[in-house]
Design a protein around this motif. Structure first.
Motif, mmCIF file in Angstrom:
data_model
loop_
_atom_site.group_PDB
_atom_site.id
_atom_site.type_symbol
_atom_site.label_atom_id
_atom_site.label_comp_id
_atom_site.label_asym_id
_atom_site.label_seq_id
_atom_site.Cartn_x
_atom_site.Cartn_y
_atom_site.Cartn_z
ATOM 1 N N ARG A 86 0.866 -1.181 0.000
ATOM 2 C CA ARG A 86 0.000 0.000 0.000
ATOM 3 C C ARG A 86 0.896 1.221 0.000
ATOM 4 O O ARG A 86 1.642 1.473 0.953
ATOM 5 N N CYS A 87 0.845 1.957 -1.080
ATOM 6 C CA CYS A 87 1.738 3.104 -1.242
ATOM 7 C C CYS A 87 1.533 4.118 -0.110
ATOM 8 O O CYS A 87 0.396 4.393 0.306
ATOM 9 N N ALA A 88 2.651 4.663 0.375
ATOM 10 C CA ALA A 88 2.584 5.629 1.468
ATOM 11 C C ALA A 88 1.926 6.941 1.033
ATOM 12 O O ALA A 88 1.508 7.735 1.872
ATOM 13 N N HIS A 89 1.833 7.164 -0.259
ATOM 14 C CA HIS A 89 1.222 8.395 -0.751
ATOM 15 C C HIS A 89 -0.310 8.308 -0.676
ATOM 16 O O HIS A 89 -0.901 8.635 0.336
ATOM 17 N N LYS A 90 -0.950 7.792 -1.697
ATOM 18 C CA LYS A 90 -2.408 7.734 -1.695
ATOM 19 C C LYS A 90 -2.948 6.334 -1.447
ATOM 20 O O LYS A 90 -4.138 6.082 -1.575
ATOM 21 N N GLY A 91 -2.028 5.425 -1.189
ATOM 22 C CA GLY A 91 -2.495 4.102 -0.781
ATOM 23 C C GLY A 91 -2.766 3.118 -1.897
ATOM 24 O O GLY A 91 -3.392 2.093 -1.668
ATOM 25 N N ALA A 92 -2.284 3.401 -3.113
ATOM 26 C CA ALA A 92 -2.490 2.427 -4.199
ATOM 27 C C ALA A 92 -1.659 1.172 -3.942
ATOM 28 O O ALA A 92 -0.637 1.219 -3.252
ATOM 29 N N LEU A 93 -2.093 0.070 -4.515
ATOM 30 C CA LEU A 93 -1.261 -1.132 -4.500
ATOM 31 C C LEU A 93 0.041 -0.796 -5.220
ATOM 32 O O LEU A 93 0.030 -0.248 -6.315
ATOM 33 N N THR A 106 7.983 0.494 -7.825
ATOM 34 C CA THR A 106 7.474 1.784 -8.268
ATOM 35 C C THR A 106 5.963 1.756 -8.196
ATOM 36 O O THR A 106 5.327 0.855 -8.746
ATOM 37 N N CYS A 107 5.413 2.717 -7.500
ATOM 38 C CA CYS A 107 3.969 2.863 -7.503
ATOM 39 C C CYS A 107 3.611 3.660 -8.748
ATOM 40 O O CYS A 107 4.060 4.797 -8.915
ATOM 41 N N VAL A 108 2.835 3.072 -9.634
ATOM 42 C CA VAL A 108 2.623 3.708 -10.940
ATOM 43 C C VAL A 108 1.709 4.935 -10.871
ATOM 44 O O VAL A 108 1.690 5.746 -11.798
ATOM 45 N N TYR A 109 1.017 5.082 -9.762
ATOM 46 C CA TYR A 109 0.036 6.177 -9.703
ATOM 47 C C TYR A 109 0.731 7.546 -9.844
ATOM 48 O O TYR A 109 0.413 8.333 -10.736
ATOM 49 N N HIS A 110 1.718 7.809 -8.961
ATOM 50 C CA HIS A 110 2.464 9.075 -9.079
ATOM 51 C C HIS A 110 3.973 8.843 -9.053
ATOM 52 O O HIS A 110 4.740 9.738 -8.703
ATOM 53 N N ASN A 111 4.327 7.568 -9.365
ATOM 54 C CA ASN A 111 5.751 7.241 -9.532
ATOM 55 C C ASN A 111 6.630 7.374 -8.295
ATOM 56 O O ASN A 111 7.797 7.697 -8.415
ATOM 57 N N TRP A 112 6.113 7.170 -7.124
ATOM 58 C CA TRP A 112 6.984 7.094 -5.961
ATOM 59 C C TRP A 112 7.699 5.742 -6.005
ATOM 60 O O TRP A 112 7.102 4.743 -6.407
ATOM 61 N N THR A 113 8.942 5.752 -5.602
ATOM 62 C CA THR A 113 9.698 4.501 -5.654
ATOM 63 C C THR A 113 10.151 4.081 -4.260
ATOM 64 O O THR A 113 10.383 4.912 -3.369
HETATM 65 S S1 FES Z 1 -0.443 6.529 -4.716
HETATM 66 FE FE1 FES Z 1 1.514 5.739 -4.982
HETATM 67 S S2 FES Z 1 2.585 7.381 -5.822
HETATM 68 FE FE2 FES Z 1 0.643 8.220 -5.435
#
Ligand code: FES
Ligand SMILES: [Fe+2]
Lengths: 414, 164
Positions: A86-93, A106-113
């Motif tokens: 669960r991404c620390a940003h918006k919580g996407a897988l 890499t979280c593809v939603y906003h590219n946090w790695t």
């Molecule tokens: S939700 Fe993962 S980068 Fe934004």
């Protein structure tokens, strides 16, 4: 146990001991939510996978602990990490594929790695664009990694826990039950395949079913029907002192045939006979005469040896009335073609179409469908008394099921 | 051989193969399961595998019958030993294709969907995927030397007892 609860529950255990359980435990969404916190995020070791599933740095697989999606990864240093997916940003897988090999996540939603150990290593447009936007100077990346679980590798099994209080694994299940894992997984394992089976019932009904040594010969009549019951079977049930974990096993007596390591199938009845007995053959590969060993590790792992069909089963709750069962079917590295063929034959006995296991796919659903009508009515577990003592020589006992409820109540605080 | 002749032969084979697929499906869907092993050669192989395992190169089957004897045992077990809630299948087979026909061996494939209906009357999509066969001529009949059912729907609901 968990003292501060995000959920309110006024649930009270309605019986003096664990030999009765109210149907509510299978039907109440609030109890399910409480289990997430007190059991799956509590002081237990949750099975996550096998070391051979992620042999190389960068390998990962995804799984679950309760409702929490989990990434199991092997870092560049070879260490195994368990991370909440669960991404620390918006919580996407972060990982939406079941397995793979990556140098970083890499979280593809906003590219946090993230590193393979879950540290936040990169934030896209961190400094903004043209001096505008971006992160504030006081944003501390080190505070925003993926949530980590503590990991322990026991033999070739990987476990994770959210709690700091979970004792070391060997202590968690006890020496006596560790011995069976050591006995079965004696060589490097390899995965021969996966089954996924969806059970139309609460996860606890399948957990209990595995501990219910009483039902085995009554519900699964394949052996009796085909007269492949072997005389002189010994065995029993071992239960950890706290009741949480168990081992049910069957040992057959030695006979002349052991010299060749193959098991003769004896026909007791004439009415039905197997046309082909290959799926009942047993190569004595573990150095003993144990034909069946079903072991549970509270809450959701089953270790299975049925003849040469080796497997781990992972119970994944999917809401209060649905469960996914993942069967990871195993062999040993170094199995020759003949051994692999034997395992493939014997595996007809188990899995979603297993000749001695398919019934477990439907009985839980029958309880579930009947349980909703009166959640305060109770299921009773009187076989073999009301305690959780082990049983030598007999499997006609519900002690291990009572042990399950003992563990459940201890963790749930009821 | 003239083009016309070749075309006629292909058409005839295609019709025979289509009939075989239909007969196979009807036999299962009509609950005439005792006739099911007869679709195979004596040493025929029947496997249900998942697309996932196959793509990972893993050998496991959901059901593996090596020879008619094992198929007969499956059906006997289903009729006399196994416990499950009664249900029926409705196969929908499509995109049947003869891949090649050489030296008396015909390789075919198809797509399928199986709807499962319980005694309550509730119908659900139980399975879907592809099948791959090797057929040979035995007497005047086409028989399955091998049928591999590859499930896209690898998450099996409750249990699988009737063959696909
Ligand atoms: S939700 Fe993962 S980068 Fe934004
Ligand atoms: Fe069972």
């Amino acid at each position: 146990m968990a003292q501060t609860s995000a959920h309110n529950s006024d649930f009270v255990w309605p019986h003096k001991d664990s030999s009765r359980a109210p149907f509510q435990v299978y039907t109440d969404p609030q109890l399910y939510a409480l289990e997430q916190e007190r059991i799956f995020r509590g002081p237990v070791w949750n099975f996550l996978g096998l070391t051979c599933e992620i042999p190389n740095p960068g390998d990962y697989k995804t799984t679950f602990v309760g409702d929490s999606p989990i990434i199991l990864s092997r870092g560049a240093d070879g260490a195994i990490n368990a991370l909440v997916n669960r991404c620390a940003h918006k919580g996407a897988l972060v990982c939406y594929k079941p397995r793979g090999n990556v140098s970083e996540f890499t979280c593809v939603y906003h590219n946090w790695t993230y590193s393979l150990a879950g540290d936040l290593t990169g934030v896209a447009f961190k400094k903004g664009v043209g001096g505008k936007g971006g992160l504030d100077a006081d944003f501390d990346q080190s505070e925003h990694g993926l949530e980590r679980l503590r990991v322990e590798v026991y033999g070739q099994l990987v476990f994770g826990t959210f709690s700091n209080e979970t004792p070391p694994f060997a202590q968690f299940i006890g020496e006596e039950l560790c011995a069976n894992i050591d006995r079965v997984f004696v060589k490097p394992l390899k995965v021969l395949g996966y089954h996924s089976q969806v059970l139309p019932n609460n996860w606890k009904l399948y957990a209990e079913n595995n501990k219910d040594s009483y039902h085995a010969s009554l519900l699964h009549v394949f052996h009796n029907t085909f007269g492949v019951v072997r005389p002189n079977m010994g065995g029993g049930v071992k239960i950890s002192p706290n009741g949480w974990h168990h081992l049910s096993y069957t040992v057959r007596n030695s006979d002349a045939n052991d010299a060749v390591g193959a098991e003769k199938v004896r026909s007791l009845k004439d009415s039905y006979k197997l046309n082909d007995v290959r799926m009942m053959e047993h190569a004595l590969e573990l150095g003993d005469l144990t034909t069946n060993a079903i072991q549970t590790v509270f809450p959701t792992l089953v270790v299975q040896q049925i003849l040469n069909a080796l497997a781990v089963r992972q119970i994944l709750p999917k809401g209060h009335e649905r469960t996914e069962l993942i069967w990871t079917i195993l062999g040993f590295e170094g199995d020759d073609a003949q051994m692999q063929e034997l395992r493939m034959q014997v595996n007809n006995l188990v899995g979603p179409a297993g000749l001695i296991s398919m019934e477990d796919g439907c009985v839980g659903g029958w309880v579930q469908r009947a349980a909703g009508a009166d959640p305060r009515a109770m299921t009773i577990m009187p076989m073999g008394g009301s305690g959780i003592e082990a049983s030598e020589g007999s499997r006609v006992t519900e002690a291990a099921v009572r042990g399950f409820w003992t563990g459940w109540r201890a963790l749930m605080g009821v | 051989m003239s083009i016309e002749q070749t075309l006629n032969d292909q058409l005839a084979l295609h019709l025979r193969v289509n009939d075989l697929y239909a007969d196979y499906a009807h036999t299962l869907d009509d609950d005439r399961l005792e006739e099911w092993p007869g679709f195979f050669t004596e040493n025929g192989i029947y496997r249900i595998v998942t697309r996932e395992n196959r793509e990972l190169g893993l050998p496991l089957s959901v059901i593996y019958c090596d020879g008619r004897g094992m198929m007969i045992d499956r059906i006997t077990a289903m009729r006399t030993a196994n416990v499950y809630e009664p249900h029926v299948y409705c196969h929908a087979t499509s995109d049947v294709r003869v891949l090649d026909a050489n030296n008396g061996e015909i390789r075919t494939r198809s797509n399928f969907t199986v709807l499962r209906t319980m005694t309550s009357g509730e119908t659900s999509i139980f399975a879907c995927g592809r099948t791959f066969e090797t057929l040979i001529e035995e007497g005047s009949k086409l028989r399955l030397r091998e049928r591999i059912v590859v499930l896209d729907s690898r998450r099996i609901d409750t249990l699988l007892v009737i063959p696909l």
